[in-house]
Structure formats: structure tokens, C-alpha cells
Design a protein around this motif. Structure first.
Motif, PDB file in Angstrom:
ATOM      1  N   ILE A 121       0.864  -1.180   0.000  1.00 57.79           N
ATOM      2  CA  ILE A 121       0.000   0.000   0.000  1.00 57.79           C
ATOM      3  C   ILE A 121       0.898   1.225   0.000  1.00 57.79           C
ATOM      4  O   ILE A 121       1.798   1.354   0.840  1.00 57.79           O
ATOM      5  N   GLY A 122       0.678   2.102  -0.952  1.00 56.35           N
ATOM      6  CA  GLY A 122       1.478   3.310  -1.061  1.00 56.35           C
ATOM      7  C   GLY A 122       1.153   4.298   0.041  1.00 56.35           C
ATOM      8  O   GLY A 122       0.154   4.153   0.756  1.00 56.35           O
ATOM      9  N   PRO A 123       1.978   5.326   0.189  1.00 56.28           N
ATOM     10  CA  PRO A 123       1.754   6.341   1.220  1.00 56.28           C
ATOM     11  C   PRO A 123       0.395   7.028   1.106  1.00 56.28           C
ATOM     12  O   PRO A 123      -0.126   7.557   2.086  1.00 56.28           O
ATOM     13  N   ASP A 124      -0.201   6.997  -0.096  1.00 59.94           N
ATOM     14  CA  ASP A 124      -1.500   7.617  -0.329  1.00 59.94           C
ATOM     15  C   ASP A 124      -2.675   6.702   0.022  1.00 59.94           C
ATOM     16  O   ASP A 124      -3.831   7.070  -0.163  1.00 59.94           O
ATOM     17  N   GLY A 125      -2.381   5.481   0.521  1.00 58.82           N
ATOM     18  CA  GLY A 125      -3.447   4.548   0.883  1.00 58.82           C
ATOM     19  C   GLY A 125      -3.985   3.737  -0.284  1.00 58.82           C
ATOM     20  O   GLY A 125      -4.962   3.004  -0.149  1.00 58.82           O
ATOM     21  N   ILE A 126      -3.337   3.840  -1.433  1.00 56.80           N
ATOM     22  CA  ILE A 126      -3.748   3.112  -2.636  1.00 56.80           C
ATOM     23  C   ILE A 126      -2.885   1.854  -2.787  1.00 56.80           C
ATOM     24  O   ILE A 126      -1.671   1.898  -2.584  1.00 56.80           O
ATOM     25  N   VAL A 127      -3.527   0.750  -3.159  1.00 57.02           N
ATOM     26  CA  VAL A 127      -2.808  -0.512  -3.350  1.00 57.02           C
ATOM     27  C   VAL A 127      -1.897  -0.370  -4.573  1.00 57.02           C
ATOM     28  O   VAL A 127      -2.362  -0.104  -5.678  1.00 57.02           O
ATOM     29  N   ALA A 128      -0.593  -0.532  -4.339  1.00 58.51           N
ATOM     30  CA  ALA A 128       0.411  -0.363  -5.390  1.00 58.51           C
ATOM     31  C   ALA A 128       0.807  -1.691  -6.037  1.00 58.51           C
ATOM     32  O   ALA A 128       1.198  -1.728  -7.200  1.00 58.51           O
ATOM     33  N   ARG A 129       0.686  -2.773  -5.278  1.00 59.31           N
ATOM     34  CA  ARG A 129       1.106  -4.093  -5.790  1.00 59.31           C
ATOM     35  C   ARG A 129       0.421  -5.182  -4.982  1.00 59.31           C
ATOM     36  O   ARG A 129       0.192  -5.016  -3.782  1.00 59.31           O
ATOM     37  N   VAL A 130       0.098  -6.291  -5.651  1.00 61.11           N
ATOM     38  CA  VAL A 130      -0.538  -7.433  -4.992  1.00 61.11           C
ATOM     39  C   VAL A 130       0.220  -8.697  -5.392  1.00 61.11           C
ATOM     40  O   VAL A 130       0.545  -8.889  -6.558  1.00 61.11           O
ATOM     41  N   TRP A 131       0.493  -9.533  -4.384  1.00 65.08           N
ATOM     42  CA  TRP A 131       1.072 -10.862  -4.626  1.00 65.08           C
ATOM     43  C   TRP A 131       0.041 -11.879  -4.158  1.00 65.08           C
ATOM     44  O   TRP A 131      -0.066 -12.154  -2.959  1.00 65.08           O
ATOM     45  N   PRO A 132      -0.731 -12.465  -5.063  1.00 64.74           N
ATOM     46  CA  PRO A 132      -1.700 -13.486  -4.655  1.00 64.74           C
ATOM     47  C   PRO A 132      -1.021 -14.857  -4.586  1.00 64.74           C
ATOM     48  O   PRO A 132      -0.049 -15.119  -5.305  1.00 64.74           O
ATOM     49  N   LYS A 133      -1.504 -15.715  -3.728  1.00 63.22           N
ATOM     50  CA  LYS A 133      -0.993 -17.092  -3.621  1.00 63.22           C
ATOM     51  C   LYS A 133       0.528 -17.124  -3.556  1.00 63.22           C
ATOM     52  O   LYS A 133       1.210 -17.699  -4.396  1.00 63.22           O
ATOM     53  N   VAL A 134       1.060 -16.507  -2.537  1.00 62.56           N
ATOM     54  CA  VAL A 134       2.499 -16.324  -2.337  1.00 62.56           C
ATOM     55  C   VAL A 134       3.235 -17.642  -2.137  1.00 62.56           C
ATOM     56  O   VAL A 134       2.769 -18.526  -1.433  1.00 62.56           O
ATOM     57  N   LYS A 135       4.394 -17.727  -2.762  1.00 63.32           N
ATOM     58  CA  LYS A 135       5.378 -18.773  -2.468  1.00 63.32           C
ATOM     59  C   LYS A 135       6.401 -18.105  -1.556  1.00 63.32           C
ATOM     60  O   LYS A 135       6.943 -17.041  -1.883  1.00 63.32           O
ATOM     61  N   VAL A 136       6.709 -18.713  -0.425  1.00 61.64           N
ATOM     62  CA  VAL A 136       7.493 -18.069   0.625  1.00 61.64           C
ATOM     63  C   VAL A 136       8.930 -17.746   0.221  1.00 61.64           C
ATOM     64  O   VAL A 136       9.422 -16.651   0.503  1.00 61.64           O
ATOM     65  N   GLU A 137       9.607 -18.666  -0.429  1.00 62.74           N
ATOM     66  CA  GLU A 137      11.035 -18.479  -0.725  1.00 62.74           C
ATOM     67  C   GLU A 137      11.260 -17.245  -1.591  1.00 62.74           C
ATOM     68  O   GLU A 137      10.697 -17.122  -2.669  1.00 62.74           O
ATOM     69  N   GLY A 138      12.080 -16.320  -1.104  1.00 62.02           N
ATOM     70  CA  GLY A 138      12.425 -15.119  -1.844  1.00 62.02           C
ATOM     71  C   GLY A 138      11.353 -14.041  -1.850  1.00 62.02           C
ATOM     72  O   GLY A 138      11.539 -12.975  -2.436  1.00 62.02           O
ATOM     73  N   HIS A 139      10.234 -14.304  -1.191  1.00 61.35           N
ATOM     74  CA  HIS A 139       9.110 -13.362  -1.241  1.00 61.35           C
ATOM     75  C   HIS A 139       9.437 -12.030  -0.562  1.00 61.35           C
ATOM     76  O   HIS A 139       9.174 -10.958  -1.130  1.00 61.35           O
ATOM     77  N   ALA A 140      10.003 -12.069   0.628  1.00 60.22           N
ATOM     78  CA  ALA A 140      10.300 -10.821   1.345  1.00 60.22           C
ATOM     79  C   ALA A 140      11.237  -9.943   0.513  1.00 60.22           C
ATOM     80  O   ALA A 140      11.072  -8.721   0.469  1.00 60.22           O
ATOM     81  N   GLU A 141      12.201 -10.544  -0.179  1.00 57.62           N
ATOM     82  CA  GLU A 141      13.124  -9.796  -1.028  1.00 57.62           C
ATOM     83  C   GLU A 141      12.377  -9.148  -2.194  1.00 57.62           C
ATOM     84  O   GLU A 141      12.658  -7.991  -2.553  1.00 57.62           O
ATOM     85  N   ASP A 142      11.438  -9.883  -2.798  1.00 55.87           N
ATOM     86  CA  ASP A 142      10.633  -9.319  -3.888  1.00 55.87           C
ATOM     87  C   ASP A 142       9.814  -8.117  -3.423  1.00 55.87           C
ATOM     88  O   ASP A 142       9.713  -7.111  -4.112  1.00 55.87           O
ATOM     89  N   VAL A 143       9.229  -8.242  -2.234  1.00 54.54           N
ATOM     90  CA  VAL A 143       8.417  -7.156  -1.684  1.00 54.54           C
ATOM     91  C   VAL A 143       9.290  -5.944  -1.393  1.00 54.54           C
ATOM     92  O   VAL A 143       8.918  -4.807  -1.709  1.00 54.54           O
TER      93      VAL A 143
END
Length: 153
Positions: free
Chosen positions: A124-146
Motif C-alpha cells: 500500500i502506497g503512502p496515499d493509501g492506494i494498493v500499489a502491488r498485490v502478490w496473490p498465492k504467495v510462495k514463501v522463498e524469496g518473497h520478502a526480497e521481492d516485496v
């Protein structure tokens, strides 16, 4: 149906073991909201540790990270302490917030269908608008992608 990129993030206020968190209070800075099924399970633990290990990098980018599951505040506290987690963990026992983000739905395990958390992440961007969505996340490497997406805001 998940919240779409470009739409306002659904508002929420949730208890944590360290006080209440709300979308409104965090507006003005990037916010990562990740939904996970259950404290202290293998995938959920790896995901929480992944976000916690990058806490300094998220902070440098001005971002807050919140994990949300149906577990209780007490369970979240024990989970956080046991694994030295630095991310906030919101308790959503009635899955109201998860439903508002589209992170609650039908799942299947060993041929049985049931309702539960669909592992997903929202930036969620500073303006309260959703900037990106990751549906059905695979855990490995996810935090780095975010983190890369936060830094690209």
C-alpha cells in the motif's frame, strides 16, 4: 476476489501483542500487509523470519510490515518472541480484514475443501492506494521481492 492495484486499501484496526495497529495511523508511508494462515507452522515461520530479517531495509525505505492471521494476540506474542520476529502481527480471528482484502477463501488439502487464509501480500502506497498485490504467495524469496517493490515506489 482480491483488492485490485490502484484501488484504495480497505481500512482496518487490529490488535497486536504490542497494541493496536490501523491503516489510518500508518497512512503517509508505504505499508506491507501480508496474510498468513497460522503462527508457528513451517511456511508461516519462514515468511515471518524473512520479513523480520529485512526489517532494517524496510525501515530505511520508510515502510512498515504487518503480518495478519486469525491467531490470537497471545499466540502472536509467543510466536514473535520464540522466533525473534520484528514485524507486527495483527490478530484477525473473525477474518473480517482478510475477507476485505480477498485473502480469505476456499482451499484444498488432501482432497478436502475448507475456508482459510490465502497467503497473499499487499503493498500500500503512502496515499493509501494498493500499489502491488502478490496473490498465492510462495514463501522463498518473497520478502526480497516485496522489498524491491517498496524501494521502487
Amino acid at each position: 476476489m482480491t483488492v485490485a492495484v490502484g484501488s484504495p486499501a480497505p481500512d482496518f484496526t487490529l490488535p497486536t501483542d504490542q497494541g493496536e495497529l490501523s491503516l489510518a495511523a500508518l497512512k503517509g508511508r508505504p505499508l506491507v500487509v501480508y496474510f498468513y494462515p497460522k503462527d508457528d507452522t513451517s511456511g508461516c515461520t519462514r515468511e515471518a523470519i524473512g520479513f523480520s530479517s529485512l526489517a532494517e531495509e524496510f525501515a530505511k525505505a520508510g515502510a512498515t510490515v504487518i503480518g495478519i492471521s486469525p491467531d490470537t494476540v497471545d499466540k502472536h506474542g509467543k510466536f514473535r518472541v520464540k522466533h525473534k520476529l520484528t514485524v507486527a502481527l495483527g490478530s484477525d480471528p473473525d477474518h473480517r480484514v482478510a475477507e476485505s482484502y480477498g485473502a480469505w477463501g476456499e482451499k484444498s488439502l488432501y482432497g478436502k475443501k475448507y475456508l482459510g487464509i490465502i497467503r497473499s501480500t499487499f503493498l500500500i502506497g503512502p496515499d493509501g492506494i494498493v500499489a502491488r498485490v502478490w496473490p498465492k504467495v510462495k514463501v522463498e524469496g518473497h520478502a526480497e521481492d516485496v522489498l524491491a517493490a517498496v524501494n521502487a515506489l
